[in-house]
Scaffold this active site. Structure first.
Site, short mmCIF file in Angstrom:
data_model
loop_
_atom_site.label_atom_id
_atom_site.label_comp_id
_atom_site.label_asym_id
_atom_site.label_seq_id
_atom_site.Cartn_x
_atom_site.Cartn_y
_atom_site.Cartn_z
N LYS A 134 0.82 -1.21 0.00
CA LYS A 134 0.00 0.00 0.00
C LYS A 134 0.86 1.26 0.00
CE LYS A 134 -4.27 -2.01 1.45
NZ LYS A 134 -3.84 -3.42 1.61
C1 LIG Z 1 -4.41 -4.48 0.93
C2 LIG Z 1 -3.64 -5.76 0.83
C3 LIG Z 1 -3.98 -6.77 -0.11
C4 LIG Z 1 -5.20 -6.67 -1.00
O1 LIG Z 1 -5.07 -5.71 -1.99
P1 LIG Z 1 -6.38 -5.12 -2.73
O2 LIG Z 1 -5.87 -3.99 -3.52
O3 LIG Z 1 -7.31 -4.71 -1.63
O4 LIG Z 1 -6.94 -6.23 -3.56
C5 LIG Z 1 -3.18 -7.89 -0.18
N1 LIG Z 1 -2.10 -8.05 0.64
C6 LIG Z 1 -1.75 -7.11 1.54
C7 LIG Z 1 -0.58 -7.36 2.41
C8 LIG Z 1 -2.49 -5.93 1.66
O5 LIG Z 1 -2.13 -5.01 2.58
#
Ligand SMILES: *Cc1c(COP(=O)(O)O)cnc(C)c1O
Length: 477
Positions: free
Chosen positions: A122
């Site tokens: 993120k």
């Molecule tokens: C947010 C997240 C996901 C999922 O990603 P999306 O964009 O919501 O599909 C997968 N793995 C981790 C570690 C995350 O923080």
């Protein structure tokens, strides 16, 4: 012709990039997408192949942003994607690559997206968002108070992106003593005066309900300039498109080749960016969507039925960032799938918002789904443990639980004719308990995070009451 953004529900006026940057949903309840996807030419792919990350980001994002002067955008990107910010690359990888590709064996690689400050992918988008928000607010001399709820990854990523930013405050609610010690320390050890951690006496849903209640008080929202940074924000999706290009270039020697990506998925933001990269003309063979036991998306791609779950039917798993009951970005893909017919999307989401499900299995839309490159699968706790063990023993590489879900499903569903790149969405240190269970050892911890649990913490404990949170915000804004 300027680049304009339209709503998936078709009842909001089109806007420029900067006009939707700070917002979330369109006023008609839909999500913004560009009116038409920009295309990349073969010549551009050849020219972009060797560019450093910020320069590649500039080329890709310039196709989505035409109301920020190129020199300003370039300066923002050069400040965002630095080796210092993405400094958690593993030994042998170059931090300046920002998203290094690590080959496990020929034709099978892991794209490291988690080398940013909070060790989760993120950061890739959120760090840019922090700089874009500060820039946009500076232009108009205004302020923004970001209110959010988190059970871990999103909150810390937002705080590390917004800390010290002019004109921005962050009020982040988290359920008291429900996050891991490491996650708690990551957030609560921040001493920046513009970051406010609120530990709520309750569970995550209570935090989310408070955010909803405060946001629904439109007078309060306007008076205190309340905003969010949730995963439906268009700029976050756009920022994520860039690393699909980067991963593609790292995995290939020429732009005649194709690559498949495996993506651990929850809210469909990450893989939505992959879909957009593919629509732009990046030679992606498959987009392999992986879920954990919360398999609402796997169910759709296998059957054509989208059946969001109730909170009570959402399991707490060892890949917690994928524990979702409905996928907030999924509407963007469905808009494309139904031929961008906003009336159809309105109808489908009227059903979803009334607590129902929809079934596209018998429609010509679903018959075309293979043309979008999507395949899917699901993974369980036992699969995660087995995958983490196998990757450690076979390649000497430690992966986290979410990446393990992606790799497990990727290997199952891959087209063996093209290389498979699995997106690494977090580092294993964030999920120590499961690593111990799988490998009987502690995960490697980056040197700058050793002892983080012992740092002084700054937070406020509060009852699960919207009024208490409102009073707290009002006193500080
Ligand atoms: C947010 C997240 C996901 C999922 O990603 P999306 O964009 O919501 O599909 C997968 N793995 C981790 C570690 C995350 O923080």
């Amino acid at each position: 012709m300027s680049i304009r953004y339209v709503s998936t529900r078709g009842e909001a006026p089109p806007h420029r990039f900067s006009e939707i940057l700070l917002g979330g949903l369109a006023p008609d309840g839909g999500l913004y997408l560009p009116e038409a996807y920009p295309r990349v030419t073969r010549a551009e792919l050849d020219q972009w192949r060797l560019l450093p990350y910020p320069q590649l980001a500039l080329r890709v994002l310039a196709k989505f942003i035409d109301d920020i002067p190129a020199a300003d955008l370039e300066a923002l990107l050069e400040r965002t994607y630095t080796a210092a910010v993405y400094g958690h690359a593993r030994a042998g990888e170059r931090a300046a690559d920002i998203t290094p590709l690590r080959w496990l064996e020929p034709g099978l690689g892991i794209l490291e997206l988690s080398n940013g400050p909070t060790l989760a992918f993120k950061d890739m988008a959120m760090q840019l968002l922090g700089n874009l928000f500060e820039y946009a607010l500076g232009k108009t001399g205004s302020e923004l108070n970001i209110l959010g709820a988190t059970s871990g990854d999103t909150g810390s990523s937002a705080e590390y992106a917004m800390r010290g930013k002019k004109g921005i405050r962050v009020f982040m609610l988290s359920p008291q003593r429900k996050m891991s010690r490491f996650q708690t320390a990551q957030m609560f050890s921040l001493q920046d005066p513009n970051i406010f951690n609120i530990a709520v006496r309750g569970v995550f849903d209570d935090c989310q309900d408070i955010v909803k209640a405060v946001s629904n008080d439109l007078g309060f929202k306007r008076r205190h300039r309340i905003g969010t940074v949730n995963s439906i924000n268009w700029a976050r999706v756009a920022a994520q498109v860039v690393y699909f290009f980067k991963g593609y270039f790292e995995a290939t020697a020429s732009s005649d080749e194709e690559v498949s990506f495996a993506v651990p998925s929850g809210n469909f933001g990450n893989i939505c960016a992959g879909h957009i990269a593919r629509m732009m003309g990046l030679p992606i063979r498959q987009l392999i969507l992986a879920t954990n036991e919360n398999d609402v998306l796997d169910e759709f791609f296998r059957t054509g039925i989208y059946r969001p779950r109730a909170t009570a039917q959402t399991w707490h798993t060892s890949s917690p960032s994928m524990d979702i009951s409905k996928a907030s970005n999924f509407e963007r893909f469905v808009f494309d799938l139904v031929g961008r017919d906003a009336a159809t999307v309105r109808g489908l989401w009227a059903t979803v918002e009334a607590g129902g499900a929809f079934d596209l299995s018998a429609t010509p839309h679903f018959a075309r789904i293979a043309g979008y490159g999507f395949v899917s699968g699901r993974s369980t706790h036992a699969d995660r443990i087995a995958t983490i063990r196998r990757v450690w023993s076979q390649y000497g590489v430690m992966i986290d639980t979410h990446t393990a879900d992606g790799l497990k499903v990727g290997l199952e569903r891959r087209d063996p004719a093209v290389p498979l790149v699995c997106l690494e969405t977090a580092l294993p240190v964030k999920f120590e308990e499961t690593i111990r269970e799988a490998l009987y050892r502690e995960p490697e911890r980056p040197p700058d995070l050793i002892g983080i649990e012992d740092l002084p913490q700054r937070f406020e404990v509060m009852d699960a009451s919207p009024e208490a949170v409102k009073a707290y915000i009002a006193a500080r804004t």
